[in-house]
Write a protein that holds these residues in place. Structure first.
Motif, short mmCIF file in Angstrom:
data_model
loop_
_atom_site.label_atom_id
_atom_site.label_comp_id
_atom_site.label_asym_id
_atom_site.label_seq_id
_atom_site.Cartn_x
_atom_site.Cartn_y
_atom_site.Cartn_z
N GLU A 255 0.69 -1.26 -0.04
CA GLU A 255 -0.09 0.10 0.00
C GLU A 255 0.69 1.31 0.13
N GLU A 256 2.01 1.20 0.71
CA GLU A 256 2.38 2.54 0.88
C GLU A 256 3.59 2.85 -0.42
N GLU A 257 4.04 1.80 -0.88
CA GLU A 257 4.92 1.92 -1.79
C GLU A 257 4.01 2.41 -3.08
N ILE A 258 2.84 1.96 -3.16
CA ILE A 258 1.93 2.30 -4.22
C ILE A 258 1.47 3.62 -4.28
N VAL A 259 1.14 4.02 -3.05
CA VAL A 259 1.09 5.50 -2.86
C VAL A 259 2.09 6.53 -3.09
N LYS A 260 3.17 6.04 -2.88
CA LYS A 260 4.49 6.86 -3.22
C LYS A 260 4.67 6.96 -4.63
N ILE A 261 4.54 5.80 -5.37
CA ILE A 261 4.48 5.67 -6.78
C ILE A 261 3.58 6.81 -7.28
N MET A 262 2.20 6.73 -7.06
CA MET A 262 1.27 7.44 -7.41
C MET A 262 1.60 8.84 -7.32
N LEU A 263 2.17 9.08 -6.22
CA LEU A 263 2.46 10.79 -6.00
C LEU A 263 3.76 11.08 -6.53
N PHE A 264 4.56 10.25 -6.69
CA PHE A 264 5.64 10.64 -7.53
C PHE A 264 5.35 10.68 -9.19
#
Ligand code: MLT
Length: 270
Positions: A255-264
């Motif tokens: 979850e956290e990594e996916i959010v980071k990628i989406m925000l990046f």
């Protein structure tokens, strides 16, 4: 923590005479999140608070999933993309970023083919542009029979198979919730979606030619979309690839990594 199966705060609209449930949260450019097979828009519940400061996040229960009605004998990926486009029309939204998990990615690619000018950026999450192999098509036809004979076993097996042995042990509660939610989906809708996936065409060329920004996110041990196939697809279509550890359910496992990628990711050059 938001429940990945909680179906609250949904609004409804009608595609022809069929009820489709959706929700809109946040402000900013529009980002559409499309769930996969046997899931519902509720899978995004935990990600939305993280994304809605940057984006107007639009989620919907694809027909035959969640609370949305089944609209035909076969839900072709084109038909599902048309429903998404219709909802965007209803919301008066012209351009979107789109993230599709697995079957949601197949729908996003059909959207990219049908409405390329409306797409600013595309993320295929645990998904592929490649059509089903002969063997996979046969498995889908077998799945239709199993569903008719024993819906509970079919759903239990289909959802367990999205995880590896290792990741299954990490998320027992979430897996159980996904199964319980999917038991309530209508047989007719599940069948229509299986047939739509089975009959979908290869869209490697669509991904290759897509002028919108594009990315693939893949699980290193995805049992449904093997990383070896995705590496080839990424190279053949010039689509940047992010890999995350885990199986087919990266929105849950990472979850956290996916959010980071989406925000990046910069869907809109903002
Ligand atoms: C999904 O997760 O949407 C499905 O497993 C995709 C598929 O079966 O091809």
């Amino acid at each position: 923590m938001a429940d990945i199966c909680a179906e609250d705060k949904k609004m409804k609209y009608h595609y022809n005479d069929f009820t489709i449930f959706y929700s809109v949260s946040g402000t900013g450019p529009a980002l559409v999140l499309l769930h996969g097979f046997l899931e519902s828009s509720a899978i995004w519940n935990r990600l939305i608070p993280e994304l809605s400061d940057r984006y107007t996040v639009i989620i919907l229960d694809l027909p035959g999933h969640g609370k949305s009605e089944t609209i035909d004998e076969i839900h072709s990926m084109e038909l599902l993309a048309e429903v998404v486009n219709n909802l965007l029309g209803h919301l008066e939204i012209e351009t979107v970023g789109m993230v599709g998990h697995s079957m949601g990615g197949y729908v996003a690619l059909a959207f990219a083919e049908l409405f390329p000018r409306k797409l600013a950026g595309l993320v295929l999450l645990n998904s592929t542009a490649v059509a089903d192999s002969k063997e996979r098509k046969e498995n889908r036809t077998r799945a239709l029979r199993l569903l008719e004979m024993d819906k509970k076993s079919f759903i239990g097996m289909a959802i367990s198979n999205l995880f590896t042995e290792e990741t299954r042990l990490l998320f027992p509660t979430e897996i159980e919730s996904l199964k319980i939610a999917a038991y309530s989906f209508p047989n007719k809708g599940i069948m229509a979606n299986i047939k739509g996936m089975r009959d979908r065409k290869d869209r490697t060329h669509i991904l290759k030619q897509l002028t919108a920004k594009k990315w693939i996110i893949a699980g290193t041990k995805d049992p449904i979309v093997p990383l070896s196939q995705i590496k080839l697809l990424s190279a053949a279509t010039h689509t940047p690839l992010y890999t995350v550890k885990g199986s087919h359910m990266s929105w849950l496992e990472n979850e956290e990594e996916i959010v980071k990628i989406m925000l990046f990711i910069d869907f809109f050059d903002i």
